[in-house]
Design a protein around this motif. Structure first.
Motif, short mmCIF file in Angstrom:
data_model
loop_
_atom_site.label_atom_id
_atom_site.label_comp_id
_atom_site.label_asym_id
_atom_site.label_seq_id
_atom_site.Cartn_x
_atom_site.Cartn_y
_atom_site.Cartn_z
N PHE A 84 0.87 -1.14 -0.09
CA PHE A 84 -0.12 0.07 -0.13
C PHE A 84 0.94 1.49 0.05
N SER A 85 1.68 1.07 0.78
CA SER A 85 2.62 2.44 0.86
C SER A 85 3.73 2.68 -0.61
N GLU A 86 4.02 1.59 -1.14
CA GLU A 86 4.83 1.89 -2.29
C GLU A 86 4.02 2.28 -3.53
N ASN A 87 2.67 2.08 -3.47
CA ASN A 87 1.85 2.27 -4.47
C ASN A 87 1.06 3.31 -4.10
N ASN A 88 1.23 4.05 -2.97
CA ASN A 88 0.69 5.32 -2.76
C ASN A 88 -0.91 5.09 -2.79
N ILE A 89 -1.46 4.00 -2.31
CA ILE A 89 -2.82 3.57 -2.23
C ILE A 89 -3.21 3.61 -0.66
N GLU A 90 -4.02 4.49 -0.42
CA GLU A 90 -4.58 4.84 0.90
C GLU A 90 -5.48 3.66 1.39
N CYS A 91 -5.35 3.12 2.56
CA CYS A 91 -5.94 1.92 2.99
C CYS A 91 -6.46 2.12 4.50
N LYS A 92 -7.41 1.26 4.97
CA LYS A 92 -7.97 1.08 6.19
C LYS A 92 -7.52 -0.28 6.59
N VAL A 93 -7.31 -0.62 8.13
CA VAL A 93 -6.87 -1.69 8.56
C VAL A 93 -7.94 -2.33 9.66
N GLU A 94 -8.55 -3.43 9.57
CA GLU A 94 -9.38 -3.76 10.57
C GLU A 94 -8.95 -5.26 11.04
N SER A 95 -9.19 -5.74 12.40
CA SER A 95 -8.83 -6.78 12.81
C SER A 95 -9.83 -8.01 12.27
N LEU A 96 -9.54 -9.20 12.16
CA LEU A 96 -10.44 -10.09 11.69
C LEU A 96 -11.00 -10.61 12.83
N GLN A 97 -12.29 -11.21 12.79
CA GLN A 97 -13.06 -11.65 13.85
C GLN A 97 -13.21 -13.07 14.23
N THR A 98 -13.04 -13.86 12.83
CA THR A 98 -13.08 -15.22 13.24
C THR A 98 -11.91 -16.04 13.16
N VAL A 99 -10.77 -15.51 12.67
CA VAL A 99 -9.45 -16.08 12.51
C VAL A 99 -8.65 -14.85 12.97
N PRO A 100 -7.32 -15.49 13.54
CA PRO A 100 -6.30 -14.39 13.83
C PRO A 100 -5.90 -13.70 12.66
N GLY A 101 -5.79 -12.41 12.75
CA GLY A 101 -5.01 -11.75 11.51
C GLY A 101 -6.00 -10.21 11.43
N LYS A 102 -5.45 -9.57 10.15
CA LYS A 102 -5.97 -8.28 9.90
C LYS A 102 -6.57 -8.28 8.36
N LEU A 103 -7.26 -7.29 8.05
CA LEU A 103 -7.86 -7.18 6.74
C LEU A 103 -7.41 -5.54 6.34
N TYR A 104 -6.48 -5.39 5.21
CA TYR A 104 -6.13 -4.28 4.88
C TYR A 104 -6.97 -3.89 3.56
N LYS A 105 -7.63 -2.82 3.58
CA LYS A 105 -8.50 -2.60 2.38
C LYS A 105 -8.23 -1.13 1.78
N SER A 106 -8.27 -1.09 0.59
CA SER A 106 -8.20 0.23 -0.19
C SER A 106 -9.35 0.95 0.18
N ILE A 107 -9.59 2.57 0.07
CA ILE A 107 -10.59 3.19 0.51
C ILE A 107 -12.02 2.65 -0.24
N ASP A 108 -11.63 2.50 -1.68
CA ASP A 108 -12.83 2.10 -2.27
C ASP A 108 -13.19 0.48 -2.22
N ASN A 109 -12.52 -0.10 -1.38
CA ASN A 109 -12.86 -1.39 -0.80
C ASN A 109 -12.60 -2.57 -2.18
N LYS A 110 -11.91 -1.88 -3.21
CA LYS A 110 -11.58 -2.90 -4.45
C LYS A 110 -10.39 -3.77 -4.31
N ILE A 111 -9.64 -3.39 -3.32
CA ILE A 111 -8.37 -4.25 -2.99
C ILE A 111 -8.65 -4.51 -1.34
N GLN A 112 -8.63 -6.00 -1.23
CA GLN A 112 -8.65 -6.54 0.08
C GLN A 112 -7.61 -7.61 0.42
#
Length: 247
Positions: A84-112
């Protein structure tokens, strides 16, 4: 399973450690040439794609720029952050609820991009996809995990979906993996039970022609510091793509 560099196995911590140390010679500085080669075929009406073991591949950008909804999974959070940083794509981050981990999503949700164990991915967590884009991910999987890996991807694939797989065929005596040498017979033996397999020979990248016989005994892996030096020592080197559909 623990990491065993000599035996050619890596666990999740081993992969994260490679990213932390910058030992990522496997990362390509551009998107795969196959994407443009098969562009007309890939750009159908249904455009959702899943990339296993995605790292920070620029294939994600190619799909995104061509209107796909792109999802991927990667165990090393640093790789996803760098994407995300190298491609200058703004993202939001959330914790996964059912398994350990995180989800990084572009603001338009088209990259997850999921920072999680590959084998924790389920349709309930991330959905199902029109295309599985396996660009040298299968060749990175430990041999003992191959069927579990395939089963996971089958569960994420729509019934009429397509699975594109890139493999590497080289002299395994020079490098134990990963990436592992996977000639046609390895792909067929692992996938033919579930898939119809088409070998896309028109997309072959023959770096060194495979000889009929090999007279010289290759130097063992410990003589080489990088996969590139091992590839140079191999008497043959082939990159090959396969297209597969569910039986």
């Amino acid at each position: 399973m623990s990491t065993d560099a000599v035996g050619g196995t890596l666990d999740n911590d081993g992969w994260k450690n490679m990213w932390d140390k910058g030992e990522t010679d496997f990362h390509q500085s551009t998107f795969d040439r196959f994407l443009d080669l098969r562009k007309a075929e890939l750009l159908g009406e249904n455009r959702s794609v899943f990339l296993p073991l995605c790292g920070k591949t620029l294939d994600i950008i190619w799909f995104y720029n061509h209107g796909f909804k792109v999802s991927g999974v990667e165990i090393a959070e640093l790789a996803v952050q760098q994407f995300f940083s190298e491609n200058n794509i703004e993202c939001k981050v959330e914790s996964l609820q059912t398994v350990p981990g995180k989800l990084y999503k572009s603001i338009d949700n088209k990259i997850q991009l999921y920072v999680a164990d590959m084998f924790e991915m389920t349709p309930e967590l991330c959905g199902q996809f029109d295309i599985i884009w396996d660009s040298k991910a299968f060749v990175a999987i430990n041999r003992s995990d191959r069927q579990k890996y395939i089963n996971t991807l089958v569960s994420l694939m729509k019934k009429e979906g397509r699975y594109y797989l890139a493999s590497i065929d080289y002299d395994p005596a020079v490098w134990p993996g990963p990436p592992h040498s996977c000639p046609d017979k390895v792909i067929v033996s692992n996938y033919s039970g579930r898939f119809n397999i088409e070998i896309l020979k028109d997309a072959d990248e023959v770096m060194k022609q495979k000889p009929e016989t090999r007279e010289e005994t290759p130097v063992q892996k410990h003589e080489y510091d990088t996969i590139q030096s091992a590839f140079q020592a191999s008497s043959y080197l082939l990159f090959r793509w396969y297209k597969m559909t569910l039986k």
